[in-house]
Enzyme design. Structure first.
Site, PDB file in Angstrom:
ATOM      1  N   ASP A 182       0.930  -1.135   0.018  1.00 17.97           N
ATOM      2  CA  ASP A 182      -0.072   0.083  -0.215  1.00 17.97           C
ATOM      3  C   ASP A 182       0.937   1.433  -0.042  1.00 17.97           C
ATOM      4  O   ASP A 182       2.202   1.251   0.236  1.00 17.97           O
ATOM      5  CB  ASP A 182      -0.981   0.123   1.182  1.00 17.97           C
TER       6      ASP A 182
ATOM      7  N   ASN B 261      -7.547  -2.942  13.884  1.00 24.68           N
ATOM      8  CA  ASN B 261      -8.998  -3.398  13.761  1.00 24.68           C
ATOM      9  C   ASN B 261      -9.035  -4.616  12.752  1.00 24.68           C
ATOM     10  O   ASN B 261     -10.116  -4.823  12.187  1.00 24.68           O
ATOM     11  CB  ASN B 261      -9.682  -2.132  13.114  1.00 24.68           C
TER      12      ASN B 261
ATOM     13  N   HIS C 122      -7.313  -4.838  10.129  1.00 25.19           N
ATOM     14  CA  HIS C 122      -6.900  -4.779   8.631  1.00 25.19           C
ATOM     15  C   HIS C 122      -5.774  -5.456   8.005  1.00 25.19           C
ATOM     16  O   HIS C 122      -4.811  -5.788   8.987  1.00 25.19           O
ATOM     17  CB  HIS C 122      -6.942  -3.209   8.181  1.00 25.19           C
TER      18      HIS C 122
ATOM     19  N   GLU D 133      -9.527  -2.163   5.099  1.00 27.36           N
ATOM     20  CA  GLU D 133     -10.302  -1.835   6.390  1.00 27.36           C
ATOM     21  C   GLU D 133     -11.397  -2.660   6.533  1.00 27.36           C
ATOM     22  O   GLU D 133     -11.888  -3.236   5.773  1.00 27.36           O
ATOM     23  CB  GLU D 133     -10.899  -0.313   6.314  1.00 27.36           C
TER      24      GLU D 133
HETATM   25  C1  F6R Z   1       1.325  -1.104   5.867  1.00 20.61           C
HETATM   26  C2  F6R Z   1       0.144  -2.275   6.221  1.00 20.61           C
HETATM   27  C3  F6R Z   1      -0.487  -2.175   7.274  1.00 20.61           C
HETATM   28  C4  F6R Z   1       0.228  -2.531   8.645  1.00 20.61           C
HETATM   29  C5  F6R Z   1      -0.638  -2.573   9.808  1.00 20.61           C
HETATM   30  C6  F6R Z   1       0.335  -2.829  11.193  1.00 20.61           C
HETATM   31  O1  F6R Z   1       2.064  -1.545   4.740  1.00 20.61           O
HETATM   32  O2  F6R Z   1       0.150  -3.210   5.353  1.00 20.61           O
HETATM   33  O3  F6R Z   1      -1.674  -3.017   7.044  1.00 20.61           O
HETATM   34  O4  F6R Z   1       0.928  -3.881   8.442  1.00 20.61           O
HETATM   35  O5  F6R Z   1      -1.187  -1.341   9.939  1.00 20.61           O
HETATM   36  O6  F6R Z   1       1.203  -1.773  11.272  1.00 20.61           O
HETATM   37  P1  F6R Z   1       2.316  -2.126  12.418  1.00 20.61           P
HETATM   38  O7  F6R Z   1       3.218  -2.815  12.083  1.00 20.61           O
HETATM   39  O8  F6R Z   1       2.717  -0.488  12.464  1.00 20.61           O
HETATM   40  O9  F6R Z   1       1.737  -2.364  13.763  1.00 20.61           O
END
Ligand code: F6R
Length: 227
Positions: free
Chosen positions: A67, A128, A130, A135
């Site tokens: 992303d 959450n 995701h 989301e």
């Molecule tokens: C970012 C992504 C997000 C993160 C998720 C966890 O490229 O794909 O889904 O993996 O938000 O983020 P952290 O590792 O910062 O807790």
């Protein structure tokens, strides 16, 4: 999806995933060019440090990031910049071989297909549920698309910005279907704040309310956790 595998430390977990990636690199011969999907965020930082230390040969590796914010790619907090600072600029990967989604979402899907699909996808998970920026309520058949970020995600990610108001409100993300097409998936999570959602993702109902729960349907997916 396999059971949740718990590690005694973040360091051990990062090394374990680095071993898997190193193995893929070493097994790749001249005619097979591994295609990886990579995440940003706090969780993969230990993995990226470990990969850099190992001085692997990235010259025939292609990567697709999961992303990217709707943001100038040169912005300090763009995922493009994150990947360059934490991994790409410290390896011999060719810039033409790393890819980030942009508003031309169909082109991203086409490029993945053109390259022969994804061999390995590394994922993190949001509190959450995701995966990438899919989301809650994102449909199972979603492809790469533009998303409005939820308040929860904006709040979680504000730690990287000076204030919550500076966090972009939109991002471009691979869809759930795009991720599910990867041949192998590893979801990596760290911290007790992720425990409850991981439990729901791995053992709970498969539902768009917890996007990571769709991974239960993937034939070759493992989930790794450390405190
Ligand atoms: C970012 C992504 C997000 C993160 C998720 C966890 O490229 O794909 O889904 O993996 O938000 O983020 P952290 O590792 O910062 O807790």
């Amino acid at each position: 999806m396999n059971e949740l595998k718990q590690f005694i430390s973040y360091e051990k977990m990062s090394k374990y995933v680095a071993d898997i990636i190193e193995d893929i690199f070493k097994k790749s011969f001249r005619m097979t060019f591994p295609k990886l999907v990579l995440p940003t965020g706090s969780t993969p930082l230990g993995l990226y440090d470990e990969l850099v230390k190992r001085e692997l040969d990235w010259s025939n590796i292609t990567t697709f990031n999961l992303d990217e914010y709707v943001i100038n790619p040169n912005h300090l907090q763009s995922y493009h910049n994150f990947m360059r600072m934490n991994l790409f600029d410290k390896t011999n990967i060719y810039p033409k071989n790393y890819n980030f989604p942009n508003r031309n979402t169909q082109a991203y899907e086409d490029k993945i297909k053109e390259k022969g699909g994804i061999d390995l996808c590394i994922l993190g998970i949001g509190t959450n549920g995701h995966i990438a920026f899919n989301e809650p309520q994102t449909p199972r058949n979603s492809k790469t698309h533009v998303v409005d970020l939820t308040k929860n995600t904006i709040k979680d990610n504000s730690r990287f910005f000076d204030s919550v108001d500076e966090v972009p409100t939109q991002a471009i993300t691979m869809g759930i279907d795009t991720i599910m097409k990867a041949k192998r998936i590893y979801l990596v999570a760290q911290g007790s704040h992720k425990k409850e959602i991981l439990e729901r993702a791995v053992h709970g109902e498969i539902t768009p309310e917890v996007p990571a729960s769709f991974l239960q349907e993937h034939p070759n997916c493992e989930v790794f956790y450390s405190d």
